[in-house]
Design an enzyme around this catalytic site. Structure first.
Site, mmCIF file in Angstrom:
data_model
loop_
_atom_site.group_PDB
_atom_site.id
_atom_site.type_symbol
_atom_site.label_atom_id
_atom_site.label_comp_id
_atom_site.label_asym_id
_atom_site.label_seq_id
_atom_site.Cartn_x
_atom_site.Cartn_y
_atom_site.Cartn_z
ATOM 1 N N ASP A 159 47.252 -51.694 46.751
ATOM 2 C CA ASP A 159 47.484 -53.051 46.293
ATOM 3 C C ASP A 159 48.184 -53.776 47.442
ATOM 4 O O ASP A 159 48.533 -53.181 48.467
ATOM 5 C CB ASP A 159 48.320 -53.060 44.999
HETATM 6 C C1 GLC Z 1 47.843 -58.602 43.689
HETATM 7 C C2 GLC Z 1 47.427 -57.791 42.489
HETATM 8 C C3 GLC Z 1 46.060 -57.194 42.605
HETATM 9 C C4 GLC Z 1 45.189 -58.096 43.448
HETATM 10 C C5 GLC Z 1 45.755 -58.067 44.865
HETATM 11 C C6 GLC Z 1 44.986 -59.015 45.804
HETATM 12 O O1 GLC Z 1 49.216 -58.490 43.922
HETATM 13 O O2 GLC Z 1 48.312 -56.774 42.022
HETATM 14 O O3 GLC Z 1 45.553 -57.027 41.277
HETATM 15 O O4 GLC Z 1 43.850 -57.641 43.436
HETATM 16 O O5 GLC Z 1 47.130 -58.392 44.904
HETATM 17 O O6 GLC Z 1 45.155 -60.340 45.393
#
Ligand code: GLC
Length: 739
Positions: A266
């Protein structure tokens, strides 16, 4: 198994070039209304420098085809082998055409519709140069204080698994790399929805039986459907960060679930292993994340994987482990055809984005996702009225109609509830007069949402004259034949970093509702929310409540069709609707535990039952269930029992119903939930029509992981069977399972 082409490419790469393939950067291009101060200084320049140095294998947050092509050219020029970048993005519920939010799509209980919706999203994404969606979000959520409940499919692993597979099919099509389709990236692996206190990002403690029986099944379904990617989660799982958790990312994901694609972190969750005070520094963080099973690091700046060269030199990682990750990423790029043609047709993109058929699919999805919670004396559908008063700021908010997790939408074409009602009313044989008042000021958050970067935060109007506006709302409600009060949470009050300590209607919305009801005008509550809000007063004092979620680009049109009867509500709740936040956590699949006869009297100060049960939803039609039968009263442990039932539309109008099958195991290796959803079918039944529905109950539906044996078990036992229109179905039969 990778191709000879990938192997040849891999063999020709230096360690530094290989490491460059394992880093993914955000590429921020904010709209006019955005807040550039929220982008770390120099971030864009750093990313372009990384591209030029061959140190970026993937980018995210690029949705403009011309920018995609420009960056692709930079990437190809930036490494000896001309390897292109992989573009990923949060295609959560549409790209340009915005669909109802994921929890709403789940509420349709219609896998075909969900697949169609994500196929449209994939077509639009691929047209602009996006190759991969960070979706579906598969986190089971049983604590509605957690804002990201909106992004998943609710509390149940069976519904969550069916929805997961449907979304993967929609995104990826018949095979990975199919034209007009993209890689699906189920997330967040795993257990993220069980955050302590419902506080987003907080630690999670889950027993093995909760993981295996509740939180992992949707991921298994997505992997079995062929998902090409999985995203790791932010939080600590049982004291070990999910992104550095080898048991999770290797033993479970690879060995137990058989996942063969690539794992992405993430945002910053790999470098954050140091912030967790788990890794000593960024070199340690990168090495432990890679060795745990991470392939690609998603970062905003200064990734931990930038230190893998050092980790390689000091022996913390070996080149074979790096090769494994590079092989997975190159195979994904090859499967998408990027090694041959990585560019996108900028002219064709606009045609795809503006396809009117996409908007029709979104409207249909919004109509099928709505859940009718109350309809005393059949107030709905609205017929024979001369005027309707529409109240509440959200009725007139295009941005709220779309919901969170969108970035490339077309605000102007979005149809609000007010616009939808006005257009519908004007088109009736006898036009209906429509009036509107906001009534009360917009509620706002205690602190800005993380999405304020895109300029999307809800703001209240400083000059709002509360007294005059409330009087005007009461005046138009008094004068109208019916009042439609649109209340709920603003779109930035739900989603990521949008947890709440209560479930009340935010701001002064309840006061507005009470003032309107006090006029004596029949009142319909139209709710826009992604979680169950405290509706005890509305349930006791208003005749009709329609949950429309955040219905998307054509949401207002769909809501008007539902209110006036051109569409018939058929959605069902994907979660238990609590009475009060004090009941958290509450879900339908609890065990009998001690003194089950008093299950509804566990609190002395509040009902212990939900306000509306899991799987509940009314319609304008009425349905009856009869002739419930099992193909055999007993079956061997690996046998199949077919459960069949007649579902009849006993009303004079066509309608939709979701027939649901629940099982309860009466005894065995472990105490099992009082009911577990193990089958469902969404039906469209004409007035008076009966359809016989069959469900196959196989060993798969009866198997579970037991904490007693710490393994999967299939008991010889007896099962109760219920079939009906919600988790409180009372039409019952049974069968036994013999050794
Ligand atoms: C965010 C989220 C994730 C998302 C990623 C990119 O913090 O936790 O679900 O796909 O970052 O935006």
């Amino acid at each position: 198994m990778s191709s000879a082409r990938v192997e040849k490419l891999l063999q020709s790469m230096t360690p530094a070039e290989k490491i460059g393939q394992l880093i993914q950067y955000f590429y921020f291009r904010l709209p006019e209304r955005g807040d550039p101060s929220m982008v770390p200084p120099g971030q864009v320049e750093a990313v372009e420098a990384a591209l030029a140095a061959g140190r970026a294998g993937s980018l995210l947050f690029v949705t403009d085809p011309a920018t995609s092509n420009r960056l692709q050219r930079q990437a190809i020029a930036g490494n000896r082998h001309g390897i292109p970048v992989l573009f990923g993005f949060d295609v959560i519920h549409g790209l340009r055409t915005i669909f109802p939010v994921p929890i709403a799509l789940a509420a349709s209980w219609n896998p075909e519709l969900i697949e169609q919706s994500q196929a449209v999203a994939a077509r639009e994404a691929r047209a602009v140069g996006i190759h991969w969606a960070f979706a579906p979000m598969l986190d089971i959520a049983r604590d509605p204080r957690w804002g990201r409940i909106i992004e998943g499919a609710g509390e149940d692993p069976y519904l969550g698994s069916v929805v997961a597979a449907a979304q993967v099919r929609g995104f990826q099509g018949p095979h990975l790399g199919a034209d007009e389709h993209i890689i699906a990236g189920p997330k967040h692996f795993a257990g993220y929805g069980a955050a302590l206190g419902g506080r987003d990002y907080d630690e999670v403690d889950l027993s093995d039986q909760e993981l295996w029986n509740t939180y992992l099944p949707p991921f298994k379904a997505a992997i079995d459907a062929g998902a090409g990617n999985v995203m790791s989660a932010y939080m600590d799982l049982n004291g070990v960060p999910a992104t550095g958790n080898r048991w999770l990312l290797n033993d479970i994901l690879r060995e137990a679930l058989g996942f063969e694609g690539f794992v992405v972190s993430d945002a910053n969750s790999a470098r954050d292993l140091a912030a967790h005070h788990y890794a000593a520094d960024l070199t340690d963080a990168g090495a432990r994340a890679l060795n745990a099973g991470l392939d690609l690091e998603m970062a905003i700046l200064d990734p931990a994987f930038e230190h893998l060269d050092e980790a390689l030199e000091n022996g913390q990682v070996d080149i074979e482990r790096i090769d494994t990750s590079v092989r997975r990423l190159l195979s994904a790029k090859e499967a998408l055809g990027l090694l041959d043609d990585p560019f996108v047709d900028e002219q064709a993109a606009q045609t795809v984005l503006n396809d009117p058929a996409h908007r029709e699919t979104a409207r249909k999805a919004a109509e099928e996702s709505a859940v009718l919670l109350r309809n005393e004396n059949d107030l709905l559908p609205l017929t024979g009225i001369g005027s309707v008063a529409v109240l509440g700021q959200m009725a007139n908010s295009k941005r709220d109609t779309l919901g969170p997790w969108i970035f490339d939408y077309d605000l102007e074409e979005t149809v609000t509830v007010l616009e939808g009602i006005r257009a519908h009313a004007a088109g009736l044989e006898t036009p209906v007069e429509v009036t509107y008042a906001p009534g009360v000021p917009s509620p706002v958050r205690l602190f800005p949402s993380m999405f304020d970067m895109w300029g999307d935060g809800s703001k209240t109007d400083e000059n709002f004259d509360s007294e005059a506006e409330l009087s005007r709302a009461v005046e138009i409600a008094t004068a109208a034949d019916v009042a439609v009060v649109v209340v709920g949470e603003r779109q930035d009050m739900i989603g990521e970093t949008a947890s709440r300590s209560t479930l009340d209607l935010p701001g002064e919305q309840l006061a507005l509702l009470q003032a309107v009801v006090a006029t004596g005008t029949p009142t319909v509550v139209v709710l826009m929310s992604g979680r169950p809000l405290d509706l005890r007063w509305a349930e006791a004092n208003t005749p009709a409540i329609l949950q429309v979620w955040y219905p998307g680009t054509r949401g207002g049109e769909a809501v008007a069709n539902l209110l006036f009867g051109q569409a018939v509500p058929g959605g069902k709740l994907p979660f238990t609707w609590l009475r009060h936040v004090g009941q958290v956590p509450m879900h339908y699949a609890h065990t009998r535990s001690h003194d089950p006869s008093k299950q509804d009297r566990r609190y002395w100060d509040e009902e212990s039952t939900p306000l509306y049960p899991f799987g509940f939803g009314l319609s304008y039609a009425k349905f009856a269930y009869s002739n419930l039968a099992v193909s055999s009263s007993s079956t061997p442990v690996d046998g199949v029992v077919t459960v069949s039932v007649d579902v009849t539309n006993t009303s004079g109008r066509d309608g939709n119903e979701v027939a649901q099958l629940y099982l309860h195991q009466r005894y065995g290796t472990a105490s099992r939930p009082v009911r577990l959803l193990k089958g469902f079918r969404r039906l469209h039944l004409r007035a008076g029509q009966t359809e016989r529905v069959e469900f196959a109950v196989t060993a798969e539906e009866r198997r579970y992981w037991s904490a007693a044996t710490r393994d999967w078990v299939l008991d010889a036992t007896s099962f109760d069977v219920w079939v009906g229109g919600s988790s409180t179905a009372d039409l019952h039969t049974e069968f036994t399972v013999t050794d």
